[in-house]
Design a protein around this motif. Structure first.
Motif, PDB file in Angstrom:
ATOM      1  N   VAL A 136       0.861  -1.178   0.000  1.00 31.76           N
ATOM      2  CA  VAL A 136       0.000   0.000   0.000  1.00 31.76           C
ATOM      3  C   VAL A 136       0.902   1.235   0.000  1.00 31.76           C
ATOM      4  CG1 VAL A 136      -1.890   1.227   1.137  1.00 31.76           C
ATOM      5  CG2 VAL A 136      -1.690  -1.253   1.380  1.00 31.76           C
ATOM      6  N   TYR A 137       0.624   2.139  -0.921  1.00 31.64           N
ATOM      7  CA  TYR A 137       1.351   3.414  -1.001  1.00 31.64           C
ATOM      8  C   TYR A 137       0.387   4.516  -0.588  1.00 31.64           C
ATOM      9  CZ  TYR A 137       4.527   0.522  -3.744  1.00 31.64           C
ATOM     10  OH  TYR A 137       5.370  -0.475  -4.161  1.00 31.64           O
ATOM     11  N   LEU A 138       0.758   5.278   0.423  1.00 32.91           N
ATOM     12  CA  LEU A 138      -0.131   6.294   0.970  1.00 32.91           C
ATOM     13  C   LEU A 138       0.313   7.685   0.537  1.00 32.91           C
ATOM     14  CD1 LEU A 138      -0.067   3.792   3.078  1.00 32.91           C
ATOM     15  CD2 LEU A 138      -1.238   5.369   4.591  1.00 32.91           C
ATOM     16  N   ASN A 139      -0.629   8.438  -0.010  1.00 31.94           N
ATOM     17  CA  ASN A 139      -0.360   9.836  -0.303  1.00 31.94           C
ATOM     18  C   ASN A 139      -0.288  10.604   1.016  1.00 31.94           C
ATOM     19  OD1 ASN A 139       0.027  12.187  -1.713  1.00 31.94           O
ATOM     20  ND2 ASN A 139      -1.775  11.973  -3.016  1.00 31.94           N
ATOM     21  N   ASN A 245      -2.378  10.542 -17.845  1.00 30.87           N
ATOM     22  CA  ASN A 245      -3.457  11.199 -17.112  1.00 30.87           C
ATOM     23  C   ASN A 245      -3.024  11.790 -15.775  1.00 30.87           C
ATOM     24  OD1 ASN A 245      -3.491   8.900 -15.233  1.00 30.87           O
ATOM     25  ND2 ASN A 245      -4.367   7.793 -16.969  1.00 30.87           N
ATOM     26  N   ASN A 246      -1.816  11.459 -15.316  1.00 22.59           N
ATOM     27  CA  ASN A 246      -1.255  11.997 -14.074  1.00 22.59           C
ATOM     28  C   ASN A 246      -2.044  11.599 -12.816  1.00 22.59           C
ATOM     29  OD1 ASN A 246       0.948  13.508 -15.285  1.00 22.59           O
ATOM     30  ND2 ASN A 246      -0.618  14.903 -16.071  1.00 22.59           N
ATOM     31  N   ILE A 247      -2.931  10.621 -12.927  1.00 22.43           N
ATOM     32  CA  ILE A 247      -3.679  10.176 -11.743  1.00 22.43           C
ATOM     33  C   ILE A 247      -2.737   9.616 -10.677  1.00 22.43           C
ATOM     34  CG2 ILE A 247      -5.344   8.463 -10.913  1.00 22.43           C
ATOM     35  CD1 ILE A 247      -6.854   8.820 -13.533  1.00 22.43           C
ATOM     36  N   LEU A 248      -1.686   8.927 -11.128  1.00 23.19           N
ATOM     37  CA  LEU A 248      -0.742   8.324 -10.188  1.00 23.19           C
ATOM     38  C   LEU A 248       0.526   9.146 -10.003  1.00 23.19           C
ATOM     39  CD1 LEU A 248      -1.043   4.591 -11.327  1.00 23.19           C
ATOM     40  CD2 LEU A 248      -2.310   5.772  -9.530  1.00 23.19           C
ATOM     41  N   ALA A 249       0.497  10.395 -10.425  1.00 20.90           N
ATOM     42  CA  ALA A 249       1.702  11.229 -10.338  1.00 20.90           C
ATOM     43  C   ALA A 249       2.160  11.422  -8.893  1.00 20.90           C
ATOM     44  CB  ALA A 249       1.453  12.584 -11.005  1.00 20.90           C
ATOM     45  N   TRP A 250       1.210  11.445  -7.946  1.00 24.10           N
ATOM     46  CA  TRP A 250       1.586  11.606  -6.544  1.00 24.10           C
ATOM     47  C   TRP A 250       2.493  10.470  -6.080  1.00 24.10           C
ATOM     48  CZ3 TRP A 250       0.639   7.900  -2.924  1.00 24.10           C
ATOM     49  CH2 TRP A 250      -0.322   6.928  -3.227  1.00 24.10           C
ATOM     50  N   LYS A 251       2.312   9.275  -6.710  1.00 23.59           N
ATOM     51  CA  LYS A 251       3.115   8.103  -6.350  1.00 23.59           C
ATOM     52  C   LYS A 251       4.381   8.004  -7.198  1.00 23.59           C
ATOM     53  CE  LYS A 251       2.849   3.036  -6.470  1.00 23.59           C
ATOM     54  NZ  LYS A 251       3.669   2.828  -7.689  1.00 23.59           N
ATOM     55  N   THR A 252       4.243   8.221  -8.514  1.00 21.17           N
ATOM     56  CA  THR A 252       5.387   8.059  -9.429  1.00 21.17           C
ATOM     57  C   THR A 252       6.299   9.280  -9.435  1.00 21.17           C
ATOM     58  OG1 THR A 252       4.167   8.970 -11.316  1.00 21.17           O
ATOM     59  CG2 THR A 252       3.991   6.596 -10.921  1.00 21.17           C
TER      60      THR A 252
END
Length: 323
Positions: A136-139, A245-252
């Motif tokens: 699990v990766y948490l923002n 789409n940058n939806i996962l940009a917070w993680k990547t």
């Protein structure tokens, strides 16, 4: 919670309950945690040789009031004689009670472990390896809760955003719940964001089912599809975002804009850097940006945007203004 008391403090009070220093020390420990009163009551019963009642049978409020009265009661002032205090011989009963209390506290610590564990983040992101091998990766600003005994693979997102890379166990379904939405998977990777207005679920791999709790209103998502479940009216909207789409940009930590309007850029920056982005000049809303940023600090991104689009940007605290 600290359930391991200072045995010496408790025993000293039980040996001499009229001693003001012992009262103060005990009172300080009792104030540290609400659960300490239950432990103290059991210790006192052991010390006095009483049969231990179940914790649930204690009238905790009344016991606390009685103990507070006892601890606060003024004692007559006495003058100690100026003689050498003899060394006190510790009775076998002291050691028996100390050993019994240690066993009691050990048992309390083992059998009163919380059933659920909580993982929280503040300003920074974090990750967690679950007992079943899922990640699990948490923002930032996210809180999740999960069972200590992870036999039922269930996670609750109390707030924020998390990405799940689920270990495949066909005989043990993996579920994620928010306040009003339930998500079921078998083995996949997906993102869940609860912003208070809607729960957004984006599937990277595998298949995910998302439904409003207590309702037949649900949707099944495949890779590349995002669903927004509006909590106010239980409306579900799905879309297939563009590849970048940058939806996962917070993680990547990678932002990619391919002829993206400034409104979309602003939304991506908000989610990735946890700031508020306001476009003060409405005529700039449709300006298009072609750029990619890999793990850059926000100030560098804003500086490149200013030069590329020939616009003005100010950044103070958590507010970014474009004009």
């Amino acid at each position: 919670m600290n359930t391991q008391p200072d045995i010496q403090v408790v025993i000293e009070y039980l040996e001499d309950p009229e001693n003001e220093q012992h009262k103060l020390a005990l009172d300080k420990w009792l104030q540290q945690d609400a659960g300490h009163l239950d432990i103290f009551l059991e210790m006192r019963a052991l010390w006095q040789g009483d049969v231990l009642p179940a914790i649930s049978s204690y009238n905790t409020t009344r016991q606390w009031e009685q103990l507070e009265t006892q601890l606060d009661a003024p004692q007559p002032l006495t003058v100690a004689p100026s003689t050498v205090t003899p060394v006190k011989k510790i009775s076998p009963r002291y050691w028996w009670a100390a050993a019994a209390i240690l066993l009691l506290v050990a048992g309390y610590t083992i059998f009163h472990q919380p059933a659920y564990l909580v993982k929280q983040t503040a300003q920074k992101q974090d990750s967690l390896l679950l007992p079943d091998g899922s990640m699990v990766y948490l923002n930032a600003h996210t809180s999740i809760r999960y069972p200590r005994e992870f036999k039922t693979r269930h996670i609750t997102i109390e707030k924020g955003e998390a990405f799940f890379d689920v270990a495949q166990k066909p005989d043990a379904p993996f579920s994620v719940n928010t306040d009003k939405v339930a998500i079921q998977v078998l083995g996949t990777s997906f993102n869940v964001k609860d912003d208070g207005r809607a729960v957004k679920v984006f599937v990277q791999t595998g298949k995910v089912s998302a439904a409003f709790k207590g309702s037949d209103n649900k949707v099944t998502l495949t890779p590349g599809v995002e669903a927004a479940l509006a909590t106010a009216n239980q409306k579900i909207e799905t879309r297939r975002p563009q590849k970048n789409n940058n939806i996962l940009a917070w993680k990547t930590r990678q932002l990619v804009f391919e002829d993206s309007p400034l409104t979309a850029v602003a939304a991506a920056l908000e989610n990735c850097y946890h700031v508020e982005v306001v476009i003060r000049n409405e005529q700039l809303a449709d300006k298009k940006l072609i750029a990619s940023f890999r793990n850059l600090p926000l100030e560098e991104v804003l500086d490149i945007m200013e030069k590329t689009l020939q616009i003005n940007i100010s950044h103070k605290n958590d507010l970014v203004e474009i004009y």
